[in-house]
Design a protein around this motif. Structure first.
Motif, mmCIF file in Angstrom:
data_model
loop_
_atom_site.group_PDB
_atom_site.id
_atom_site.type_symbol
_atom_site.label_atom_id
_atom_site.label_comp_id
_atom_site.label_asym_id
_atom_site.label_seq_id
_atom_site.Cartn_x
_atom_site.Cartn_y
_atom_site.Cartn_z
ATOM 1 N N VAL A 1 38.806 32.208 39.325
ATOM 2 C CA VAL A 1 40.124 32.713 40.339
ATOM 3 C C VAL A 1 38.621 32.115 42.073
ATOM 4 O O VAL A 1 38.115 33.429 41.981
ATOM 5 N N LYS B 1 40.410 31.618 44.766
ATOM 6 C CA LYS B 1 41.284 31.919 46.270
ATOM 7 C C LYS B 1 39.662 31.597 46.829
ATOM 8 O O LYS B 1 38.903 32.684 46.621
ATOM 9 N N ILE C 1 48.506 31.966 40.299
ATOM 10 C CA ILE C 1 48.339 34.001 40.240
ATOM 11 C C ILE C 1 48.954 34.016 40.950
ATOM 12 O O ILE C 1 49.118 35.672 41.119
ATOM 13 N N MET D 1 52.142 39.433 33.154
ATOM 14 C CA MET D 1 51.421 39.259 33.822
ATOM 15 C C MET D 1 51.156 40.833 34.239
ATOM 16 O O MET D 1 52.530 40.757 34.670
ATOM 17 N N ILE E 1 49.342 44.236 37.641
ATOM 18 C CA ILE E 1 47.807 43.910 38.307
ATOM 19 C C ILE E 1 48.417 45.327 39.237
ATOM 20 O O ILE E 1 48.820 45.908 39.143
ATOM 21 N N MET F 1 41.246 42.648 35.641
ATOM 22 C CA MET F 1 40.945 41.216 37.223
ATOM 23 C C MET F 1 39.079 41.915 36.935
ATOM 24 O O MET F 1 38.283 42.602 35.827
ATOM 25 N N SER F 2 38.320 41.382 37.830
ATOM 26 C CA SER F 2 36.953 41.346 38.155
ATOM 27 C C SER F 2 35.974 42.838 37.945
ATOM 28 O O SER F 2 35.245 42.893 36.939
ATOM 29 N N ARG G 1 41.972 37.071 35.157
ATOM 30 C CA ARG G 1 41.766 36.546 35.835
ATOM 31 C C ARG G 1 40.923 36.865 37.288
ATOM 32 O O ARG G 1 40.568 38.170 37.356
ATOM 33 N N VAL G 2 39.448 36.128 36.829
ATOM 34 C CA VAL G 2 38.232 37.097 37.327
ATOM 35 C C VAL G 2 37.957 35.965 38.283
ATOM 36 O O VAL G 2 37.520 35.127 38.194
ATOM 37 N N SER H 1 36.237 37.433 42.300
ATOM 38 C CA SER H 1 34.809 37.991 42.842
ATOM 39 C C SER H 1 33.659 38.467 41.754
ATOM 40 O O SER H 1 32.157 38.204 41.958
ATOM 41 N N ARG I 1 34.454 37.876 48.908
ATOM 42 C CA ARG I 1 36.205 37.742 49.917
ATOM 43 C C ARG I 1 35.505 37.694 50.915
ATOM 44 O O ARG I 1 35.263 38.701 51.444
HETATM 45 C C1 LIG Z 1 42.440 37.556 43.830
HETATM 46 C C2 LIG Z 1 43.353 37.616 42.653
HETATM 47 C C3 LIG Z 1 42.506 38.328 41.274
HETATM 48 C C4 LIG Z 1 40.632 37.873 41.053
HETATM 49 O O1 LIG Z 1 40.612 39.449 42.053
HETATM 50 P P1 LIG Z 1 39.375 39.629 41.174
HETATM 51 O O2 LIG Z 1 39.353 41.306 41.738
HETATM 52 O O3 LIG Z 1 38.079 39.071 42.586
HETATM 53 O O4 LIG Z 1 38.487 39.262 39.928
HETATM 54 C C5 LIG Z 1 43.034 38.437 40.240
HETATM 55 N N1 LIG Z 1 45.005 38.134 40.118
HETATM 56 C C6 LIG Z 1 45.462 38.396 41.285
HETATM 57 C C7 LIG Z 1 46.269 38.305 41.769
HETATM 58 C C8 LIG Z 1 44.452 37.892 42.395
HETATM 59 O O5 LIG Z 1 45.293 37.997 43.732
#
Ligand SMILES: *Cc1c(COP(=O)(O)O)cnc(C)c1O
Length: 221
Positions: free
Chosen positions: A35, A37, A82, A164, A166, A196-197, A212-213, A215, A221
């Motif tokens: 990721v 961004k 994402i 998906m 979060i 994620m991370s 989805r990794v 940081s 960031r």
């Molecule tokens: C930013 C983001 C991530 C990555 O997050 P980290 O904690 O930096 O790994 C994964 N998924 C989504 C939807 C994000 O917005």
């Protein structure tokens, strides 16, 4: 390539290998989405040089500004959206991205149902589930997921590949991953974008096919 610049990627790769082994899964069953961004090309280039070819961005405009040049220089690069997608950007999104992880409203389905056949590219679609039922977060409520997935398929002709999620930041992620996997299974969806991370190893244990990794690879960031 300076190995110091990509030690985050190497460490994440090692952890994915370990988690796959522990879950008795093949490494190839998990796609790492790096990721990128908020990071500029100069931070992304070493990760591309290390061989990473799948990247995630959360904004259409940012991806449009950064990626066409990087992609031309690195054939075979895949780009995943994402973050939330506005219906009026559906056309731009399907022209740029290989996968969209944030399908969560019928208005967006309608826009994608028109934009996808017109663009002539294959774009993999994931329905986002708001497993924590957080009012500020995007995604379909778990109790509405089955009906929404059916509408995607039948009303809008969208081939949904997976789900998906979060998880809420202040909760243990495992129950959220388990719930997402359960909804996917009963709807015949093979792909799971989760982890994620902080929690991608746990997500792999619960069947994630896409982690989805950000940081852990690129730094804070
Ligand atoms: C930013 C983001 C991530 C990555 O997050 P980290 O904690 O930096 O790994 C994964 N998924 C989504 C939807 C994000 O917005």
């Amino acid at each position: 390539m300076n190995p110091v610049e990509t030690h985050g990627l190497a460490a994440v790769e090692q952890e994915i290998v370990r988690a796959c082994k522990e879950a008795r899964r093949e490494r190839a069953s998990v796609t790492l989405i790096a990721v990128s961004k908020t990071f500029e090309a100069e931070a992304i280039l070493p990760v591309l040089a290390a061989g990473q070819r799948v990247f995630g961005e959360n904004r259409v405009q940012e991806a449009k500004a950064k990626w066409p040049a990087l992609r031309d220089a690195h054939p075979g690069t895949e780009l995943h959206l994402i973050g939330p997608l506005q219906s009026n950007k559906a056309k731009e999104a399907v022209a740029l991205f290989d996968a969209i992880h944030s399908v969560d409203r019928e208005s967006l389905c309608e826009a994608l149902g028109k934009a996808l056949p017109a663009c002539g590219r294959a774009v993999e679609l994931f329905v986002q589930i708001n497993t924590g039922e957080e009012p500020q977060k995007a995604g379909v409520a778990p109790q509405d997921a089955d009906a929404f997935i059916a509408a995607c398929r039948e009303r809008y002709g969208l081939p949904i590949a997976g789900l998906m999620c979060i998880p809420p930041v202040d909760e243990a992620p495992a129950p959220h991953f388990a719930l997402t996997a359960k909804i996917a299974k009963r709807n015949g969806l093979p792909k799971l974008s989760m982890g994620m991370s902080a929690d991608f190893a746990t997500a792999i244990e619960f069947g994630a096919t896409h982690v989805r990794v950000g940081s852990a690879i690129f730094g804070h960031r």
